[in-house]
Scaffold this motif. Structure first.
Motif, PDB file in Angstrom:
ATOM      1  N   GLU A  79       5.157  11.376   4.592  1.00  0.00           N
ATOM      2  CA  GLU A  79       5.455   9.991   4.259  1.00  0.00           C
ATOM      3  C   GLU A  79       6.535   9.953   3.184  1.00  0.00           C
ATOM      4  O   GLU A  79       6.432  10.619   2.156  1.00  0.00           O
ATOM      5  N   ARG A  87       3.263   0.924   2.391  1.00  0.00           N
ATOM      6  CA  ARG A  87       1.856   1.055   2.801  1.00  0.00           C
ATOM      7  C   ARG A  87       0.922   0.601   1.690  1.00  0.00           C
ATOM      8  O   ARG A  87      -0.030  -0.147   1.931  1.00  0.00           O
ATOM      9  N   GLU A  91      -1.738  -2.408   1.842  1.00  0.00           N
ATOM     10  CA  GLU A  91      -3.169  -2.198   1.587  1.00  0.00           C
ATOM     11  C   GLU A  91      -3.663  -3.099   0.451  1.00  0.00           C
ATOM     12  O   GLU A  91      -4.742  -3.687   0.534  1.00  0.00           O
TER      13      GLU A  91
END
Length: 147
Positions: A79, A87, A91
């Motif tokens: 990543e 991300r 989240e």
């Protein structure tokens, strides 16, 4: 000004000769003879344009594609920092959305809270406090106002 005042290579009225480059320097800047003529290359004849039908047999078979996909899926996925930030933001947003929905379900405006006064005129709002201002000095300064 004299007739040669603008010529920096020959001082005015000096009797000196005008500056001339030596013959070996002049030789360096002489024009060269023209290069020999070369005929342009002949153009290649290209194939006529056609579709992909001629190349279908060169494509991979279904089995080899599946095998390549299995090998590719074994490579570990890394990543990038930018994707990690995206991300984490996503989240965090989802967690907050779930928390807000949960609090909405639990909220009942008719049930009184323990830390809320019933009379709104007895509520004291304090703002712009210094960060070092602790509970004790705050209590001392507001104690005369309390019922």
């Amino acid at each position: 000004m004299g007739p040669h005042a603008g010529n920096r290579f020959r001082p005015a009225y000096s009797g000196q000769q005008k500056f001339v480059f030596p013959p070996n320097i002049i030789e360096l800047f002489k024009a060269r003879e023209a290069p020999p003529h070369v005929a342009p290359p002949k153009a290649k004849k290209l194939r006529p344009l056609d579709g992909l039908a001629n190349f279908i047999q060169a494509f991979e078979s279904k089995e080899s594609q599946e095998k390549a996909h299995e090998e590719f899926s074994k490579i570990p996925w890394y990543e990038t920092p930018a994707r990690a930030r995206l991300r984490q933001t996503r989240e965090r947003r989802d967690r907050m959305r779930k928390l807000v929905e949960k609090e909405k379900k639990l909220y009942d405006p008719k049930t009184p809270k323990d830390n809320v006064t019933e009379d709104p005129f007895k509520t004291l709002f304090v703002s712009r406090l210094v960060r070092l201002y602790d509970y004790v000095p705050c209590f001392r300064s507001t104690h005369p106002l309390l019922p």
